[in-house]
Design an enzyme around this catalytic site. Structure first.
Site, PDB file in Angstrom:
ATOM      1  N   LYS A 198       0.869  -1.188   0.000  1.00 56.71           N
ATOM      2  CA  LYS A 198       0.000   0.000   0.000  1.00 56.71           C
ATOM      3  C   LYS A 198       0.903   1.233   0.000  1.00 56.71           C
ATOM      4  CE  LYS A 198      -4.365   1.166   2.218  1.00 56.71           C
ATOM      5  NZ  LYS A 198      -5.128   1.386   1.013  1.00 56.71           N
TER       6      LYS A 198
HETATM    7  N1  PMP Z   1      -7.561  -2.763  -3.058  1.00 60.90           N
HETATM    8  C1  PMP Z   1      -7.088  -1.514  -2.969  1.00 60.90           C
HETATM    9  C2  PMP Z   1      -6.407  -0.920  -4.165  1.00 60.90           C
HETATM   10  C3  PMP Z   1      -7.220  -0.783  -1.787  1.00 60.90           C
HETATM   11  O1  PMP Z   1      -6.751   0.466  -1.695  1.00 60.90           O
HETATM   12  C4  PMP Z   1      -7.880  -1.377  -0.695  1.00 60.90           C
HETATM   13  C5  PMP Z   1      -8.051  -0.599   0.580  1.00 60.90           C
HETATM   14  N2  PMP Z   1      -6.944  -0.763   1.412  1.00 60.90           N
HETATM   15  C6  PMP Z   1      -8.351  -2.687  -0.823  1.00 60.90           C
HETATM   16  C7  PMP Z   1      -8.181  -3.351  -2.021  1.00 60.90           C
HETATM   17  C8  PMP Z   1      -9.022  -3.378   0.322  1.00 60.90           C
HETATM   18  O2  PMP Z   1      -8.069  -3.680   1.302  1.00 60.90           O
HETATM   19  P1  PMP Z   1      -8.474  -3.836   2.846  1.00 60.90           P
HETATM   20  O3  PMP Z   1      -9.594  -4.791   2.880  1.00 60.90           O
HETATM   21  O4  PMP Z   1      -7.239  -4.382   3.471  1.00 60.90           O
HETATM   22  O5  PMP Z   1      -8.847  -2.498   3.336  1.00 60.90           O
END
Ligand code: PMP
Length: 295
Positions: free
Chosen positions: A153
């Site tokens: 991220k």
């Molecule tokens: N894909 C992307 C590109 C994201 O930014 C997110 C948000 N973090 C997610 C998927 C979902 O991830 P999570 O369930 O860990 O929040």
């Protein structure tokens, strides 16, 4: 919207007023998008305020940093405790939590000498709202995994997400659905994607997506509720024939899809597996039993 005069944030080991915090304009993160962040939620549960999957999120922050060469020297348990204190300092029970690791001044394309950590908290409703979403297939692809670390991220990756969401909104849709470099469905700009077909759920495997913590939670909910769930690559044409679909993520939680481009689904959201998962997810984050959820 995110802070006011009273808001406290955590910056480099200290709790301070958000209005007094600053950033060095020569930060490498500001110039090159070389930083890492997280999106976490705390819920007012039957057992008090609980940060959902706090450990997993801070470990992903560590993974994000290390996978691109940003030093990460923080202790996960300490970060969890600091975040609980930050919620108390701001009198928040239900909150969105945004940790950000950013770099010291460095105008060259090398790892920084120092990194800094900021954690902010604020009240935030469901990111994509409560209504069913009208999605469009985005003209913007998810990044090639041989160009960036797609499972990290990283701040700079979100330019791609902003392009996709902005394009969707300009064209009158609620959100984008993005394909990977091979034309397979990947994910939304800030959420993962599932579709339902003949009593089973399908979602893309890791490789071209950020494999979300919500996605992992949903896969384990499926195992508990005996809902068949498969990770596989699929093209948009397969999704157009689906019975239903939903997006999921920490900020968005679980939100149903009404249509993709001009294609709608055979099943109503209220009769879909997504609706069952939405209830079970809500129960899990609120630490309520979800064995009552009937399929
Ligand atoms: N894909 C992307 C590109 C994201 O930014 C997110 C948000 N973090 C997610 C998927 C979902 O991830 P999570 O369930 O860990 O929040």
């Amino acid at each position: 919207m995110y802070y006011n005069e009273q808001t406290i944030l955590y910056l480099n080991g200290k709790f301070m007023r958000a209005v007094d915090a600053g950033i060095d304009l020569y930060s490498q993160t500001l110039h090159y998008g070389y930083g890492a962040f997280e999106g976490i939620r705390a819920y007012h549960t039957v057992h008090g305020t609980k940060i959902f999957k706090a450990w997993e999120h801070f470990e992903r922050l560590r993974h994000s940093c290390l996978s691109v060469g940003i030093p990460f020297k923080y202790d996960t348990e300490e970060l969890v405790q600091v975040t609980y204190r930050l919620l108390r300092e701001n009198n928040l029970k239900d909150a969105y939590i945004r940790p950000l690791v950013y770099c010291s001044p460095n105008m060259s394309l090398t790892a920084p000498r120092e990194v800094y950590l900021m954690i902010a908290v604020w009240e935030w409703g469901k990111y994509l709202g409560d209504n069913l979403l009208r999605l469009c297939i985005s003209p913007y692809q998810r990044p090639n995994p041989q160009s960036v670390k797609v499972d990290a991220k990283i701040t700079g990756h979100y330019v791609n997400s902003i392009l996709a969401t902005s394009d969707a909104k300009v064209r009158g849709f609620d959100e984008a659905l993005m394909l990977d470099m091979n034309g397979h469905v990947a994910e939304a700009p800030g959420a993962n994607f599932f579709f339902e077909k003949d009593g089973a759920l399908y979602t893309p495997p890791p490789g071209h997506i950020l494999p979300g913590i919500t996605r992992a939670t949903i896969i384990s909910i499926c195992r508990e509720l005996d809902i068949p769930v498969y990770e596989k690559f699929f093209k948009p044409e397969e999704v157009f024939e689906a019975d239903n679909a939903f997006l999921c993520g920490t900020a968005a939680e679980v939100v149903g899809v009404e249509s993709i481009d001009a294609h709608t689904f055979r099943k109503d959201w209220k009769d879909s597996l997504g609706r069952v998962i939405q209830e079970a997810y809500k129960a899990q984050v609120l630490e309520k039993s979800f064995t009552h959820v009937i399929i």
